[in-house]
Design a protein around this motif. Structure first.
Motif, PDB file in Angstrom:
ATOM      1  N   ASN A  78       0.839  -1.202   0.000  1.00  0.00           N
ATOM      2  CA  ASN A  78       0.000   0.000   0.000  1.00  0.00           C
ATOM      3  C   ASN A  78       0.866   1.240   0.000  1.00  0.00           C
ATOM      4  OD1 ASN A  78      -2.578  -1.035  -0.062  1.00  0.00           O
ATOM      5  ND2 ASN A  78      -2.542  -1.482   2.127  1.00  0.00           N
ATOM      6  N   GLY A  79       0.455   2.234  -0.785  1.00  0.00           N
ATOM      7  CA  GLY A  79       1.208   3.482  -0.834  1.00  0.00           C
ATOM      8  C   GLY A  79       2.420   3.406  -1.734  1.00  0.00           C
ATOM      9  N   ALA A  80       2.560   2.303  -2.471  1.00  0.00           N
ATOM     10  CA  ALA A  80       3.734   2.146  -3.324  1.00  0.00           C
ATOM     11  C   ALA A  80       3.674   3.050  -4.548  1.00  0.00           C
ATOM     12  CB  ALA A  80       3.854   0.693  -3.767  1.00  0.00           C
ATOM     13  N   LYS A  82       0.962   2.620  -6.987  1.00  0.00           N
ATOM     14  CA  LYS A  82       0.279   1.923  -8.081  1.00  0.00           C
ATOM     15  C   LYS A  82      -0.866   2.766  -8.646  1.00  0.00           C
ATOM     16  CE  LYS A  82      -0.838  -1.496  -5.346  1.00  0.00           C
ATOM     17  NZ  LYS A  82      -0.339  -0.994  -4.053  1.00  0.00           N
ATOM     18  N   THR A  83      -1.706   3.262  -7.743  1.00  0.00           N
ATOM     19  CA  THR A  83      -2.827   4.071  -8.210  1.00  0.00           C
ATOM     20  C   THR A  83      -2.330   5.370  -8.842  1.00  0.00           C
ATOM     21  OG1 THR A  83      -4.267   3.110  -6.542  1.00  0.00           O
ATOM     22  CG2 THR A  83      -4.978   5.175  -7.504  1.00  0.00           C
ATOM     23  N   SER A  84      -1.280   5.917  -8.270  1.00  0.00           N
ATOM     24  CA  SER A  84      -0.713   7.142  -8.863  1.00  0.00           C
ATOM     25  C   SER A  84      -0.270   6.888 -10.293  1.00  0.00           C
ATOM     26  CB  SER A  84       0.480   7.620  -8.035  1.00  0.00           C
ATOM     27  OG  SER A  84       0.093   7.890  -6.722  1.00  0.00           O
ATOM     28  N   LEU A  85       0.311   5.714 -10.522  1.00  0.00           N
ATOM     29  CA  LEU A  85       0.727   5.354 -11.877  1.00  0.00           C
ATOM     30  C   LEU A  85      -0.484   5.343 -12.807  1.00  0.00           C
ATOM     31  CD1 LEU A  85       2.830   4.241 -13.893  1.00  0.00           C
ATOM     32  CD2 LEU A  85       2.267   1.957 -13.049  1.00  0.00           C
TER      33      LEU A  85
HETATM   34  N1  LIG Z   1      -3.858  13.373  -4.325  1.00  0.00           N
HETATM   35  C1  LIG Z   1      -2.826  13.081  -3.533  1.00  0.00           C
HETATM   36  N2  LIG Z   1      -2.331  14.013  -2.682  1.00  0.00           N
HETATM   37  C2  LIG Z   1      -1.287  13.746  -1.880  1.00  0.00           C
HETATM   38  N3  LIG Z   1      -0.651  12.565  -1.851  1.00  0.00           N
HETATM   39  C3  LIG Z   1      -1.066  11.597  -2.671  1.00  0.00           C
HETATM   40  C4  LIG Z   1      -2.180  11.806  -3.547  1.00  0.00           C
HETATM   41  N4  LIG Z   1      -2.375  10.663  -4.253  1.00  0.00           N
HETATM   42  C5  LIG Z   1      -1.449   9.789  -3.825  1.00  0.00           C
HETATM   43  N5  LIG Z   1      -0.660  10.344  -2.878  1.00  0.00           N
HETATM   44  C6  LIG Z   1       0.461   9.701  -2.189  1.00  0.00           C
HETATM   45  O1  LIG Z   1       1.195   8.963  -3.096  1.00  0.00           O
HETATM   46  C7  LIG Z   1       1.620   7.742  -2.535  1.00  0.00           C
HETATM   47  C8  LIG Z   1       1.194   6.587  -3.391  1.00  0.00           C
HETATM   48  O2  LIG Z   1      -0.200   6.429  -3.290  1.00  0.00           O
HETATM   49  P1  LIG Z   1      -1.011   5.431  -4.217  1.00  0.00           P
HETATM   50  O3  LIG Z   1      -0.589   5.626  -5.608  1.00  0.00           O
HETATM   51  O4  LIG Z   1      -2.445   5.597  -3.927  1.00  0.00           O
HETATM   52  O5  LIG Z   1      -0.517   4.014  -3.688  1.00  0.00           O
HETATM   53  P2  LIG Z   1      -1.095   2.566  -3.960  1.00  0.00           P
HETATM   54  O6  LIG Z   1      -2.182   2.652  -4.959  1.00  0.00           O
HETATM   55  O7  LIG Z   1       0.072   1.791  -4.445  1.00  0.00           O
HETATM   56  O8  LIG Z   1      -1.572   2.046  -2.647  1.00  0.00           O
HETATM   57  C9  LIG Z   1       1.058   7.686  -1.139  1.00  0.00           C
HETATM   58  O9  LIG Z   1       2.055   8.064  -0.240  1.00  0.00           O
HETATM   59  C10 LIG Z   1      -0.044   8.705  -1.156  1.00  0.00           C
HETATM   60  O10 LIG Z   1      -0.188   9.302   0.103  1.00  0.00           O
END
Ligand SMILES: Nc1ncnc2c1ncn2[C@@H]1O[C@H](COP(=O)(O)OP(=O)(O)O)[C@@H](O)[C@H]1O
Ligand SMILES: [Mg+2]
Lengths: 312, 442
Positions: A78-80, A82-85
């Motif tokens: 979690n927090g890696a 993935k969703t950001s990608l």
């Molecule tokens: N809109 C946002 N504002 C601030 N931080 C963000 C935002 N979106 C993601 N993050 C940060 O980016 C990192 C990766 O999040 P995320 O991509 O959701 O991880 P995953 O999907 O792998 O669990 C996390 O530390 C999260 O807090």
């Protein structure tokens, strides 16, 4: 792992597995060897993506390649990132650095960074959300119709005048939406309000809506999260069927059973970097991956202990 | 259980408050005297009676509704897996609903046709100038607020644009500034339509990216700018005096010679035709792909974008469509009667918003009924209470309405579902339907 550079991924999985390039547009698709990356029939390639939110770096030089027709799984604690990608690929976030190239067809590459999300969807990249985002008060059918109808051209005047072309488009849209609902096993729910559907069905409805946009690359963000084992099996079947039509699927998933059974290749993200990639079997053996999942070192023990066990 | 005495107490307090604020005006020497006079008056019986009646409705209403529902609800049909039977059943159900809609619509239309024949001339005037025009305005604003979920507080500006365009093009005396030629007001309809739509696009293109609250402020400012320009540009618009002598509508075409005049009835029927036409047109629009993409934007803008809906373009379309209806109404208004900038004040803008919310956002019939009820109330109160007090009654009616029936008088089905869902914490639609943005752009 080279600092700041994720390992280029995609062509590496060539030596194993059988799923790549199913029914892809390339006749007699030959599986390129590791040295032939340039010739590979890619569907998407991200290069050196960096995404920061203030002090938080969620993507730190991620590079990733996916071949057409492949199911590529992205895993990681979690927090890696993935969703950001996913958000960078679909235009929801704009990375500070890096490029994303997408090939709707093999001969027409398009640059995705800087485009608005709907424009990217129109190019052929569809997605689902980690936290389901349906149109809650619309029916299942209407949810899917929205995706289908964004490709239709008739305007407000034709709609108001009820021109034959508009009526025909509308009928076609309904027919196609029902087909898609049937594909995901929700035909009997067509006229129910999306919010009233059980969780697992909402997940599948979101997939149907994404398919309605006519994508050539489908991004699924944890489609099995929160579903029970039976639903997981159904879901795996569904994703398999979708991929069998030649669709490229980029899949974020925590359930290792699902990943190992479905994915052609796997990329592992940790702290915004690609720490490993390859076939599921290769990745499973990778010491860096095991370390990330077991939380050895400074990752903190909460970084997915249960998943770590599944991994082994 | 303690809720009931509490609601009773609240209702009585409301009644007392209403009695005080509508009672005689006090003076600074004896500030409490007036309050006492208004409570000691016999009117207090009326107000307390109303309060108790309200309380009874509150307490008994839900039970009665439950009873009625239990008696009339059809047994729940079992679902089958076969798509085709589902769709077939669905279309039967839809046909049934359609039949009912046609019947209700026909009945209401008959009432609307007959109603002006049995009321005073003053009431007829009000049915045109207030109810009819505001029904049209509300139908236009409904596209913006009800369909696309955008709060536009400067909507009346487009109405002003339509009205002043009429004065400019159709008369050489109405305003100091006028066109070098004179057009029949009928030809001004398309011009005003396009001008208002253009103004909508010009205002909307840069501002529709803003989130709901900011959009409301910007449109509010726009409305005030247009109002103040109309009021202060003496040499162009005639300023606060307004525009006199815009000709009435008339037709001279293919042997038909007809002129609308002082008599409100012909205007009424013309407006009725237009209102019904707009209702039908917007109904089709709502059920088309365009209406569905508006609904998608309203419910979850981010998901709509991800599903390929060009959200900005669709919002702009809603904005321009609403504006053009407003401009159209402006032409009718200007050709019917003398007008001055007061008709385009902030208060007028708020009134249209109130009509839409009161009647039922997203419901065409609802907003027309809203216009009838609120403007009807205004007409009824005209010589019953002091003009200054009138808005107290409006306020009370609207507040009560929002507490007990937030979806409006005649809510749309989709809208009601959205409100129920958002109260249950599902979905992104707040009571105004703008999606809560969660994307923070880095
Ligand atoms: N809109 C946002 N504002 C601030 N931080 C963000 C935002 N979106 C993601 N993050 C940060 O980016 C990192 C990766 O999040 P995320 O991509 O959701 O991880 P995953 O999907 O792998 O669990 C996390 O530390 C999260 O807090
Ligand atoms: Mg995630």
């Amino acid at each position: 792992m080279g600092a700041g550079f994720g390992r280029v991924f995609g062509g590496l999985g060539a030596s194993s597995t059988s799923g790549g390039g199913v029914g892809s547009a390339v006749p007699g698709a030959r599986r390129p060897g590791p040295g032939e990356d340039a010739a590979a029939d890619l569907v998407v390639e991200a290069r050196d993506l960096c995404l920061r939110f203030g002090g938080v770096t969620s993507l730190d030089g991620v590079s990733l390649r996916q071949r057409r027709g492949e199911i590529l799984a992205v895993i990681g604690p979690n927090g890696a990132g993935k969703t950001s990608l996913f958000n960078c690929l679909t235009g929801a976030y704009r990375p500070q650095h890096g490029t994303v190239t997408f090939w709707p067809t093999p001969d027409r590459p398009a640059q995705l960074v800087g485009r608005r999300p709907h424009a990217i969807t129109r190019l052929g990249v569809a997605r689902t959300f980690q936290n389901i985002r349906l149109f809650p008060a619309l029916t299942a059918l209407e949810n899917v119709q929205v995706g289908i109808e964004m490709r239709q051209r008739y305007g407000p005047l034709s709609a108001v005048l009820g021109l034959p072309s508009a009526r025909r488009a509308e009928r076609d849209g309904v027919r196609r939406a029902l087909e898609l609902l049937d594909l995901v096993g929700l035909a009997h729910r067509a006229h129910e309000v999306a919010a009233s559907l059980p969780y697992g069905e909402q997940r599948r409805l979101e997939i149907a809506r994404a398919l309605g946009t006519g994508p050539s690359l489908l991004l699924l963000d944890e489609p099995a999260a929160g579903t029970n084992p039976a639903e997981k099996r159904d879901l795996a079947g569904l994703i398999g069927r979708i991929a069998a039509t030649g669709m490229s699927v980029l899949l974020i998933e925590h359930d290792m059973g699902l990943v190992m059974s479905l994915a052609t290749s796997v990329a592992v993200l940790n702290f915004g970097r690609v720490i490993a990639c390859g076939t599921p079997a290769e990745v499973q053996r990778d010491p860096a991956v095991i370390e990330a999942y077991l939380g050895v070192g400074d990752d903190g023990p909460d970084a997915g202990g249960a998943t770590g066990k599944e991994l082994r | 259980m303690s809720a009931r005495p509490r609601t009773l107490g609240a209702s009585v307090l409301l009644g007392l408050l209403a009695a005080v604020v509508t009672g005689p005006t006090g003076d600074s020497d004896e500030p409490l005297r007036a309050a006492w006079d208004s409570i000691a008056d016999v009117r207090i019986v009326l107000f307390l009676g109303l309060a108790v009646a309200l309380w009874l409705v509150l307490v008994l209403g839900p039970r009665l509704r439950g009873l009625v529902a239990a008696v009339t609800a059809p047994p729940r049909r079992r679902l089958t897996a076969a798509t085709l039977t589902m769709t077939a059943r669905r279309s039967v159900a839809a046909a049934g609903r359609r039949g009912r809609t046609v019947a209700v619509g026909g009945g209401l239309l008959a009432v609307a046709v007959v109603a002006p024949l049995v009321v005073s001339t003053a009431a007829q005037q009000s049915m045109v100038n207030d109810i009819g025009i505001y029904a049209l305005l509300a139908l236009g604003l409904n596209v913006v607020v009800g369909y696309a979920g955008l709060l536009d507080l400067g909507y009346i500006a487009f109405f002003a644009i339509g009205a002043y365009a009429t004065a400019y093009f159709s008369s050489s005396t109405a305003m100091p500034w006028h066109a070098p030629f004179v057009l029949n007001p009928f030809f001004v309809f398309p011009i005003a339509l396009i001008l208002a739509a253009l103004a909508g696009v010009v205002l909307g293109a840069p501002t529709l990216r803003l989130r709901g609250d900011y959009l409301a402020i910007v449109t509010l400012g726009f409305g005030e700018i247009i109002h103040l320009v109309a009021n202060n540009a003496d040499g162009i618009t005639g300023g606060a005096r307004g525009a006199f002598g815009v000709p009435h509508l008339s037709v001279h075409l293919a042997g038909v010679d007809y002129a609308w005049g002082i008599d409100p009835l012909p205007y009424y029927y013309l407006l009725l035709v237009i209102v019904v036409g707009v209702m039908v047109a917007f109904g089709r629009l709502e059920r088309s792909r365009i209406g569905r993409s508006w609904a998608a934007i309203r419910e979850d803008e981010i998901a709509a974008e991800a599903t390929g809906v060009a959200t900005l373009r669709m919002k702009l379309l809603a904005f321009a469509l609403g504006a053009s209806v407003s401009g159209f109404a402006g032409v009718l208004f200007a050709s019917k009667q003398f007008f001055n900038p007061q008709s385009f004040s902030l208060q007028a803008s708020f009134f249209v918003v109130a009509v839409v919310i009161f009647g039922g956002m997203g419901s065409r019939l609802g907003v027309v009924v809203g216009a009838v009820v609120l403007q009807g109330l205004a007409f009824y109160l005209r010589d019953k209470v002091q003009p200054a007090d009138r808005y107290i009654y409006f306020g009370a009616v609207i507040v009560v309405m929002m507490i007990f029936r937030p979806q409006g008088l005649v809510p749309s089905r989709r809208r009601r579902r959205e409100i129920e869902l958002s109260e249950a914490g599902v979905g992104a639609a707040d009571s105004l339907g703008s999606a809560t943005p969660t994307v923070v752009r880095p």
